[in-house]
Design an enzyme around this catalytic site. Structure first.
Site, PDB file in Angstrom:
ATOM      1  N   SER A   9       0.846  -1.185   0.000  1.00 55.11           N
ATOM      2  CA  SER A   9       0.000   0.000   0.000  1.00 55.11           C
ATOM      3  C   SER A   9       0.882   1.235   0.000  1.00 55.11           C
ATOM      4  O   SER A   9       1.628   1.480   0.961  1.00 55.11           O
ATOM      5  CB  SER A   9      -0.888   0.009   1.239  1.00 55.11           C
ATOM      6  OG  SER A   9      -1.368   1.325   1.435  1.00 55.11           O
ATOM      7  N   HIS A  34      -0.975  -1.253  -4.461  1.00 51.22           N
ATOM      8  CA  HIS A  34      -2.253  -0.947  -3.805  1.00 51.22           C
ATOM      9  C   HIS A  34      -2.332   0.564  -3.581  1.00 51.22           C
ATOM     10  O   HIS A  34      -1.474   1.161  -2.932  1.00 51.22           O
ATOM     11  CB  HIS A  34      -2.361  -1.710  -2.486  1.00 51.22           C
ATOM     12  CG  HIS A  34      -3.694  -1.560  -1.816  1.00 51.22           C
ATOM     13  ND1 HIS A  34      -4.799  -2.299  -2.168  1.00 51.22           N
ATOM     14  CD2 HIS A  34      -4.096  -0.753  -0.801  1.00 51.22           C
ATOM     15  CE1 HIS A  34      -5.824  -1.962  -1.406  1.00 51.22           C
ATOM     16  NE2 HIS A  34      -5.425  -1.008  -0.570  1.00 51.22           N
ATOM     17  N   ASP A  36      -4.557   3.627  -2.261  1.00 46.32           N
ATOM     18  CA  ASP A  36      -5.663   3.971  -1.359  1.00 46.32           C
ATOM     19  C   ASP A  36      -6.190   5.376  -1.622  1.00 46.32           C
ATOM     20  O   ASP A  36      -5.474   6.358  -1.465  1.00 46.32           O
ATOM     21  CB  ASP A  36      -5.180   3.891   0.096  1.00 46.32           C
ATOM     22  CG  ASP A  36      -5.029   2.454   0.559  1.00 46.32           C
ATOM     23  OD1 ASP A  36      -5.988   1.672   0.418  1.00 46.32           O
ATOM     24  OD2 ASP A  36      -3.935   2.108   1.056  1.00 46.32           O
ATOM     25  N   MET A  38      -8.837   8.192  -0.523  1.00 48.30           N
ATOM     26  CA  MET A  38      -9.705   8.600   0.596  1.00 48.30           C
ATOM     27  C   MET A  38     -10.197  10.019   0.353  1.00 48.30           C
ATOM     28  O   MET A  38      -9.432  10.873  -0.095  1.00 48.30           O
ATOM     29  CB  MET A  38      -8.915   8.548   1.899  1.00 48.30           C
ATOM     30  CG  MET A  38      -8.264   7.194   2.161  1.00 48.30           C
ATOM     31  SD  MET A  38      -7.489   7.157   3.778  1.00 48.30           S
ATOM     32  CE  MET A  38      -6.643   5.571   3.708  1.00 48.30           C
ATOM     33  N   HIS A  68      -8.147   1.173  -4.446  1.00 49.46           N
ATOM     34  CA  HIS A  68      -9.093   0.924  -3.354  1.00 49.46           C
ATOM     35  C   HIS A  68      -9.794   2.243  -3.061  1.00 49.46           C
ATOM     36  O   HIS A  68      -9.221   3.135  -2.429  1.00 49.46           O
ATOM     37  CB  HIS A  68      -8.301   0.394  -2.141  1.00 49.46           C
ATOM     38  CG  HIS A  68      -9.122   0.268  -0.894  1.00 49.46           C
ATOM     39  ND1 HIS A  68      -8.560   0.041   0.347  1.00 49.46           N
ATOM     40  CD2 HIS A  68     -10.462   0.327  -0.682  1.00 49.46           C
ATOM     41  CE1 HIS A  68      -9.521  -0.028   1.259  1.00 49.46           C
ATOM     42  NE2 HIS A  68     -10.674   0.157   0.660  1.00 49.46           N
ATOM     43  N   MET A  70     -12.046   4.579  -1.194  1.00 49.38           N
ATOM     44  CA  MET A  70     -12.749   4.846   0.067  1.00 49.38           C
ATOM     45  C   MET A  70     -13.385   6.219  -0.109  1.00 49.38           C
ATOM     46  O   MET A  70     -12.985   7.216   0.509  1.00 49.38           O
ATOM     47  CB  MET A  70     -11.757   4.814   1.239  1.00 49.38           C
ATOM     48  CG  MET A  70     -11.301   3.403   1.566  1.00 49.38           C
ATOM     49  SD  MET A  70      -9.777   3.337   2.533  1.00 49.38           S
ATOM     50  CE  MET A  70      -8.571   3.422   1.214  1.00 49.38           C
ATOM     51  N   MET A 139     -11.523  -5.861   4.764  1.00 48.01           N
ATOM     52  CA  MET A 139     -10.738  -4.957   5.618  1.00 48.01           C
ATOM     53  C   MET A 139     -10.490  -5.645   6.955  1.00 48.01           C
ATOM     54  O   MET A 139     -11.433  -6.103   7.609  1.00 48.01           O
ATOM     55  CB  MET A 139     -11.492  -3.646   5.874  1.00 48.01           C
ATOM     56  CG  MET A 139     -11.696  -2.738   4.676  1.00 48.01           C
ATOM     57  SD  MET A 139     -10.201  -2.323   3.769  1.00 48.01           S
ATOM     58  CE  MET A 139      -9.225  -1.491   5.027  1.00 48.01           C
ATOM     59  N   GLY A 144      -9.178   4.066   6.574  1.00 45.55           N
ATOM     60  CA  GLY A 144      -8.874   5.484   6.799  1.00 45.55           C
ATOM     61  C   GLY A 144      -7.419   5.757   7.113  1.00 45.55           C
ATOM     62  O   GLY A 144      -6.930   6.841   6.816  1.00 45.55           O
ATOM     63  N   PHE A 145      -6.745   4.780   7.698  1.00 45.62           N
ATOM     64  CA  PHE A 145      -5.369   5.030   8.132  1.00 45.62           C
ATOM     65  C   PHE A 145      -4.526   3.773   7.999  1.00 45.62           C
ATOM     66  O   PHE A 145      -5.037   2.659   8.196  1.00 45.62           O
ATOM     67  CB  PHE A 145      -5.342   5.483   9.603  1.00 45.62           C
ATOM     68  CG  PHE A 145      -6.169   6.718   9.828  1.00 45.62           C
ATOM     69  CD1 PHE A 145      -5.641   7.970   9.564  1.00 45.62           C
ATOM     70  CD2 PHE A 145      -7.483   6.619  10.253  1.00 45.62           C
ATOM     71  CE1 PHE A 145      -6.421   9.116   9.719  1.00 45.62           C
ATOM     72  CE2 PHE A 145      -8.276   7.747  10.420  1.00 45.62           C
ATOM     73  CZ  PHE A 145      -7.736   9.006  10.158  1.00 45.62           C
ATOM     74  N   GLY A 146      -3.243   3.980   7.725  1.00 47.40           N
ATOM     75  CA  GLY A 146      -2.286   2.883   7.769  1.00 47.40           C
ATOM     76  C   GLY A 146      -1.822   2.669   9.198  1.00 47.40           C
ATOM     77  O   GLY A 146      -2.158   3.451  10.103  1.00 47.40           O
ATOM     78  N   GLY A 147      -1.075   1.615   9.404  1.00 46.59           N
ATOM     79  CA  GLY A 147      -0.415   1.397  10.689  1.00 46.59           C
ATOM     80  C   GLY A 147      -1.307   0.950  11.828  1.00 46.59           C
ATOM     81  O   GLY A 147      -0.916   1.035  12.998  1.00 46.59           O
ATOM     82  N   ASP A 177      -6.733  -6.494   3.773  1.00 50.85           N
ATOM     83  CA  ASP A 177      -6.074  -5.187   3.848  1.00 50.85           C
ATOM     84  C   ASP A 177      -6.100  -4.655   5.279  1.00 50.85           C
ATOM     85  O   ASP A 177      -7.182  -4.399   5.825  1.00 50.85           O
ATOM     86  CB  ASP A 177      -6.826  -4.226   2.905  1.00 50.85           C
ATOM     87  CG  ASP A 177      -6.215  -2.837   2.818  1.00 50.85           C
ATOM     88  OD1 ASP A 177      -5.177  -2.582   3.444  1.00 50.85           O
ATOM     89  OD2 ASP A 177      -6.817  -1.999   2.105  1.00 50.85           O
ATOM     90  N   GLY A 178      -4.893  -4.441   5.838  1.00 49.96           N
ATOM     91  CA  GLY A 178      -4.775  -3.756   7.124  1.00 49.96           C
ATOM     92  C   GLY A 178      -4.074  -4.584   8.173  1.00 49.96           C
ATOM     93  O   GLY A 178      -4.511  -5.683   8.506  1.00 49.96           O
ATOM     94  N   GLY A 199       1.142  -2.055   4.011  1.00 49.29           N
ATOM     95  CA  GLY A 199       1.691  -0.715   3.876  1.00 49.29           C
ATOM     96  C   GLY A 199       2.875  -0.521   4.789  1.00 49.29           C
ATOM     97  O   GLY A 199       4.039  -0.626   4.381  1.00 49.29           O
ATOM     98  N   SER A 200       2.585  -0.276   6.059  1.00 49.41           N
ATOM     99  CA  SER A 200       3.678   0.068   6.975  1.00 49.41           C
ATOM    100  C   SER A 200       4.684  -1.066   7.133  1.00 49.41           C
ATOM    101  O   SER A 200       5.875  -0.809   7.273  1.00 49.41           O
ATOM    102  CB  SER A 200       3.126   0.520   8.324  1.00 49.41           C
ATOM    103  OG  SER A 200       2.048  -0.276   8.711  1.00 49.41           O
TER     104      SER A 200
HETATM  105  C1  DX5 Z   1      -6.496   1.572   5.224  1.00 50.49           C
HETATM  106  C2  DX5 Z   1      -5.941   1.234   3.867  1.00 50.49           C
HETATM  107  C3  DX5 Z   1      -4.840   0.265   3.879  1.00 50.49           C
HETATM  108  C4  DX5 Z   1      -3.610   0.696   4.622  1.00 50.49           C
HETATM  109  C5  DX5 Z   1      -2.914  -0.532   5.097  1.00 50.49           C
HETATM  110  O1  DX5 Z   1      -7.687   2.279   5.062  1.00 50.49           O
HETATM  111  O2  DX5 Z   1      -6.964   0.682   3.051  1.00 50.49           O
HETATM  112  O3  DX5 Z   1      -4.499  -0.143   2.542  1.00 50.49           O
HETATM  113  O4  DX5 Z   1      -2.739   1.447   3.857  1.00 50.49           O
HETATM  114  O5  DX5 Z   1      -1.836  -0.119   5.852  1.00 50.49           O
HETATM  115  P1  DX5 Z   1      -1.113  -1.058   6.905  1.00 50.49           P
HETATM  116  O6  DX5 Z   1      -0.558  -2.225   6.118  1.00 50.49           O
HETATM  117  O7  DX5 Z   1      -0.070  -0.175   7.451  1.00 50.49           O
HETATM  118  O8  DX5 Z   1      -2.143  -1.509   7.905  1.00 50.49           O
HETATM  119 ZN    ZN Z   2      -6.423  -0.224   1.086  1.00 46.36          ZN
END
Ligand code: DX5
Ligand code: ZN
Length: 223
Positions: A9, A34, A36, A38, A68, A70, A139, A144-147, A177-178, A199-200
């Site tokens: 991501s 990927h 994202d 938003m 993706h 959102m 999900m 909404g957020f990574g990490g 995802d997540g 992602g992270s």
């Molecule tokens: C969250 C995103 C994810 C996010 C995943 O809304 O859809 O794709 O970037 O990040 P990690 O892998 O850090 O949870």
């Molecule tokens: Zn995503």
């Protein structure tokens, strides 16, 4: 079972050098980008749009781009992302008034498409559109957020989704995802997923190839 795909991501990438980051992560062995999107409306965060997708294509990225969405509503952005070079476009069913029509729209524009289910959204929403799905994205965090941390209840849902897909006979990728990383990717695969967004776990490490290799080893050890 289809091959496993690893989809970094780019939400966790360095946006100031996005083209290079995407090149680097693909050279490190990633399969899919990927992306994202938003809108600060469907989710409480704001990211990137079709111009950035087009910029990655113009920069020379040829790997599949997994958009993706959102966002709410979805149809106009489906068109814009199809024009901007998206390969896959997924959206949340709550964000489209006419889910079947939005899926058809993405397919008519030449994209693979599918639905994204939030942690609290049940699998029933896919039942009557399974023939239109190329991808089911579950999900494992709230969008909404990574990490964020992986929500353990997702394992049950992945198992049930795997069963539904297998029983249907359709060729549908099961993406999660997540909160996925080296420590839990094998468990996510064992539950039935075949496509892994991270992602992270990837971008917060200096050596992308090292993390992706560790993920592949964890997946290989399952076979
Ligand atoms: C969250 C995103 C994810 C996010 C995943 O809304 O859809 O794709 O970037 O990040 P990690 O892998 O850090 O949870
Ligand atoms: Zn995503």
């Amino acid at each position: 079972m289809s091959d496993y795909l690893i989809a970094p991501s780019i939400l966790a990438a360095d946006f100031a050098r996005l083209g290079e980051e995407v090149d680097e992560v693909l050279s490190a062995g990633a399969d899919v980008v990927h992306f994202d999107v938003m809108d600060n409306h469907y989710v409480p965060n704001l990211t990137i749009g079709p111009m950035v997708c087009q910029a990655l294509r113009d920069y020379g990225i040829t790997a599949p781009i997994d958009v993706h969405l959102m966002v709410e509503p979805v149809d106009d952005l489906i068109k814009q992302f199809a024009d901007a070079g998206a390969s896959w476009i997924t959206f949340h069913p709550e964000a489209s008034k006419h889910v079947d029509r939005s899926l058809q729209l993405a397919q008519d524009l030449g994209c693979k498409t599918g639905l994204v289910l939030n942690p609290a959204t049940g699998l029933e929403v896919i039942r009557h559109v399974m023939d239109r799905l190329d991808i089911l994205l579950l999900m494992s965090v709230n969008p909404g957020f990574g990490g964020q941390s992986f929500i353990p209840e997702t394992f049950n849902k992945i198992e049930q989704a795997r069963q539904l897909i297998d029983d249907s006979g359709y060729d549908i990728r099961l993406e999660v995802d997540g909160g996925i990383g080296v420590a839990n990717i094998a468990e996510v695969a064992a539950a039935g997923a075949d496509t892994f967004v991270a992602g992270s776990a990837i971008f917060r490490n200096d050596d992308y190839a090292e993390v992706i290799d560790q993920m592949r080893t964890a997946l290989e050890n399952l076979r």
